[in-house]
Scaffold this motif. Structure first.
Motif, PDB file in Angstrom:
ATOM      1  N   PHE A  87      66.769  26.805   9.113  1.00  0.00           N
ATOM      2  CA  PHE A  87      65.978  27.913   7.974  1.00  0.00           C
ATOM      3  C   PHE A  87      66.331  26.777   6.323  1.00  0.00           C
ATOM      4  N   ASP A  88      65.555  27.744   5.362  1.00  0.00           N
ATOM      5  CA  ASP A  88      65.304  26.262   4.417  1.00  0.00           C
ATOM      6  C   ASP A  88      66.649  27.010   3.141  1.00  0.00           C
ATOM      7  N   ARG A  89      66.992  28.165   4.115  1.00  0.00           N
ATOM      8  CA  ARG A  89      68.594  28.364   3.776  1.00  0.00           C
ATOM      9  C   ARG A  89      69.422  29.074   4.726  1.00  0.00           C
ATOM     10  N   TRP A  96      71.422  31.986   6.628  1.00  0.00           N
ATOM     11  CA  TRP A  96      70.815  33.381   7.102  1.00  0.00           C
ATOM     12  C   TRP A  96      71.795  34.347   6.821  1.00  0.00           C
ATOM     13  N   ASP A  98      69.953  38.577   3.903  1.00  0.00           N
ATOM     14  CA  ASP A  98      69.623  38.222   2.485  1.00  0.00           C
ATOM     15  C   ASP A  98      68.396  37.002   3.465  1.00  0.00           C
ATOM     16  N   PRO A 131      65.671  33.764   4.849  1.00  0.00           N
ATOM     17  CA  PRO A 131      65.805  32.933   4.463  1.00  0.00           C
ATOM     18  C   PRO A 131      64.211  33.144   4.429  1.00  0.00           C
ATOM     19  N   GLU A 132      63.768  32.591   3.142  1.00  0.00           N
ATOM     20  CA  GLU A 132      61.926  32.511   2.526  1.00  0.00           C
ATOM     21  C   GLU A 132      61.731  31.623   4.142  1.00  0.00           C
ATOM     22  N   TRP A 133      62.072  30.700   4.757  1.00  0.00           N
ATOM     23  CA  TRP A 133      61.046  29.949   5.223  1.00  0.00           C
ATOM     24  C   TRP A 133      61.891  29.076   6.330  1.00  0.00           C
ATOM     25  N   SER A 134      60.958  29.195   7.757  1.00  0.00           N
ATOM     26  CA  SER A 134      61.314  28.510   9.063  1.00  0.00           C
ATOM     27  C   SER A 134      60.554  27.291   8.910  1.00  0.00           C
ATOM     28  N   GLN A 140      77.502  30.100   9.679  1.00  0.00           N
ATOM     29  CA  GLN A 140      76.784  29.979   9.932  1.00  0.00           C
ATOM     30  C   GLN A 140      75.157  30.134  10.517  1.00  0.00           C
TER      31      GLN A 140
END
Length: 580
Positions: free
Chosen positions: A87-89, A91, A95, A97-100, A173
């Motif tokens: 993930f770009d950040r 999860w 919330d 994340p925007e991208w995988s 995380q």
């Protein structure tokens, strides 16, 4: 365990005791066999876990992690695509994340079937993913939990019948997942799912460590690239010429294909494309020097709003006038940044890529630094140009002053203006005896050329007997030619060497300064004499007590001081002088 007895011969108590004893022995044997089998299974699982732990511990990159998962887990059994995704950040809760982003992939699918990253919000089925258990889709075609976009992606592009997502969680995380895709219907037992979760936990630690190491290495490369860009920009007085080098360093930071640099003067309605640092094979639609409108263009937007513009896919919304031309060149993503010096916009930095979503917010923070450096360089170049222009204007003014001053000075010095000083020993005179008074109209051809061009000029080459040779060096004072220094050999025996030229040029420079010093001294003395005369006349005029005495003293002293034949004063306005 059962025994059937004969009614004619019922079992005795001893027989029953024997049967119970045998049953107990059989039960113990069965339990021993079960425990042995469980032990063997546990040992096999322990050995498998040990092998995969060793393989994961030895992994030096993401591909090695993926190879270990394929070799030692059911994920690699019959799967035709398995990927390690990050993930770009992290999860956290709701919330998403925007991208995988796939970090590693093994696949039998065509290369164009997969993408470099996927937007999770595009697929509502992404909400099915969990951090505490695998997400299993046994039948992609019929599973009601899948949305149309996810079903199309997996069934059509990935040719999937079944798929499984195993979360990667480290220290609480949720950082990514492992995804295996199967071309046949595949099911997983609870034991297999539990084992996958345990192995995924070990893999997550390795992936996190590799990612942190990669981020540290990328950060070091970025810092180095930023330092090199800063050095290139700081040393450059021509950004257009330095832009190719800047582009090469920028490619260490972002995946750019085209870079343009635009300049802007506040208050104008157009900006100027200063330079093109990189371009596609088909060429860029705008070339350096062209002026484009601020209104309706991408660079114009960032200039007007003083904010960056980041676009993942230009094709989704053609907002600006140049978008059609960019897409025609194959450019589908871009980022534009204003070049700011304080609150003043001096231009725009424009980067574009042929890859969708090539630029991210992380890239934007790096590019802001680059844009700031380029903006400062543009402003420095502007100030340097203004300084040079002001200096050139001052030098031109000073040359004009020198030219006017020397013209006036020579006009006053009639002998110097009409003649020249000549040293001549052609008649056999001694060295010092050749020095004479100024000679009128001594003007050789090379002297004319030296005076008109401002550079040295020569006549003859000394090769032909009897052909005169001459060399003339302009006398230059702060860029203004005030005279000519010449030497001549009437019979052509002397050839002027570089040493001769250097000596005469050195003498010319010293002569120019000495002449200027003498002129300034003469002007100073003349000004002092003028001030003394004015002071004497003023003192005598002020000593007079009545109007008539003041007028008489003034004309008398002025005539005496100037040596004129007549001096007069007439009071009154618009009154014609009498014939007398």
């Amino acid at each position: 365990m059962g025994v059937q007895d004969d009614p004619q011969r019922p079992l005795s108590s001893d027989d029953l005791a024997l049967i119970e004893s045998v049953a107990e022995q059989v039960a113990e044997s069965l339990e021993d066999a079960r425990l042995f089998e469980q032990t063997q299974t546990a040992l096999a699982e322990a050995e498998a876990l040990y092998r995969i732990s060793v393989a994961l511990g030895a992994a030096q990159d993401y591909e090695a992690v993926l190879d270990a998962l394929r070799a030692h887990t059911v994920l690699g059994r019959d799967a035709h695509n398995i990927s390690l995704n990050f993930f770009d950040r992290p999860w956290v809760g709701d919330d998403m994340p925007e991208w995988s982003i796939p970090l590693a992939r093994w696949s039998t699918l065509p290369s164009d079937a997969v993408s470099p990253r996927y937007s999770l919000r595009t697929f509502s089925a992404a909400a099915l993913l969990r951090p505490d258990a695998p997400t299993i889709v046994a039948d992609v075609e019929t599973d009601p939990r899948l949305d149309d976009a996810t079903r199309a992606l997996y069934s059509q592009r990935f040719q999937a019948q079944s798929t499984i997502f195993v979360p990667l969680v480290v220290a609480g995380q949720w950082i990514g997942y492992v995804n295996a895709i199967y071309g046949a219907h595949t099911r997983f037992s609870e034991a297999q799912a539990r084992r996958l979760m345990g192995i995924a936990g070990q893999a997550a630690v390795v992936v996190q460590n590799l990612h942190q190491l990669e981020m540290a290495q990328i950060g070091a490369r970025h810092e180095q690239a930023l330092r090199e860009i800063a050095a290139t920009v700081s040393a450059s007085e021509n950004l257009a010429a330095s832009l190719p080098a800047i582009v090469e360093h920028l490619r260490q930071l972002v995946p750019l294909d085209v870079l343009t640099l635009a300049t802007y003067t506040p208050g104008e309605l157009e900006y100027t494309l200063l330079a093109l640092g990189a371009e596609t094979e088909t060429g860029h639609f705008a070339q350096p020097g062209v002026r484009l409108p601020v209104e309706g263009t991408g660079p114009g937007w960032v200039i007007a709003h003083r904010e960056p513009w980041l676009e993942e896919d230009i094709r989704k919304e053609m907002r600006f006038s140049e978008d059609d031309q960019l897409v025609a060149e194959g450019l589908v993503s871009r980022v534009l940044l204003p070049l700011l010096v304080g609150e003043r916009v001096v231009g725009a930095l424009n980067l574009a890529s042929t890859q969708p979503g090539a630029f991210t917010q992380a890239h934007l923070s790096l590019l802001r630094q680059v844009a700031g450096q380029i903006a400062q360089a543009l402003d420095r170049v502007r100030l340097l140009q203004e300084t040079r222009s002001a200096l050139a204007e001052a030098e031109a003014t000073h040359r004009a002053y020198l030219r006017r001053s020397w013209r006036d000075y020579l006009r006053q010095q009639e002998t110097l203006r009409r003649g020249a000083f000549l040293y001549d020993r052609t008649e056999g005179a001694a060295v010092l005896d050749g020095l004479t008074e100024p000679v009128a109209d001594l003007w050789l051809p090379e002297m004319e050329r030296a005076l008109s061009t401002g550079v040295s000029a020569a006549s003859g080459d000394g090769g032909d007997e009897g052909q005169r040779t001459g060399l003339a060096i302009p006398i230059v004072l702060r860029g203004q030619t005030i005279g000519v220094l010449g030497v001549e050999d009437p019979v052509g025996e002397h050839h002027w060497s570089e040493d001769d030229r250097a000596v005469i040029e050195a003498v010319s420079r010293q002569l120019a300064q000495a002449l200027e010093n003498a002129r300034l001294l003469g002007e100073t003395q003349l000004r002092a004499q003028r001030e003394r005369i004015i002071g004497d006349i003023t003192g005598k005029v002020r000593a007079s007590m009545d109007l008539e005495s003041i007028l008489q003293t003034t004309v008398r002293e002025l005539g005496v001081a100037l040596g004129t034949d007549r001096a007069f004063i007439r009071l009154g306005a618009n009154v014609k002088l009498s014939e007398e």
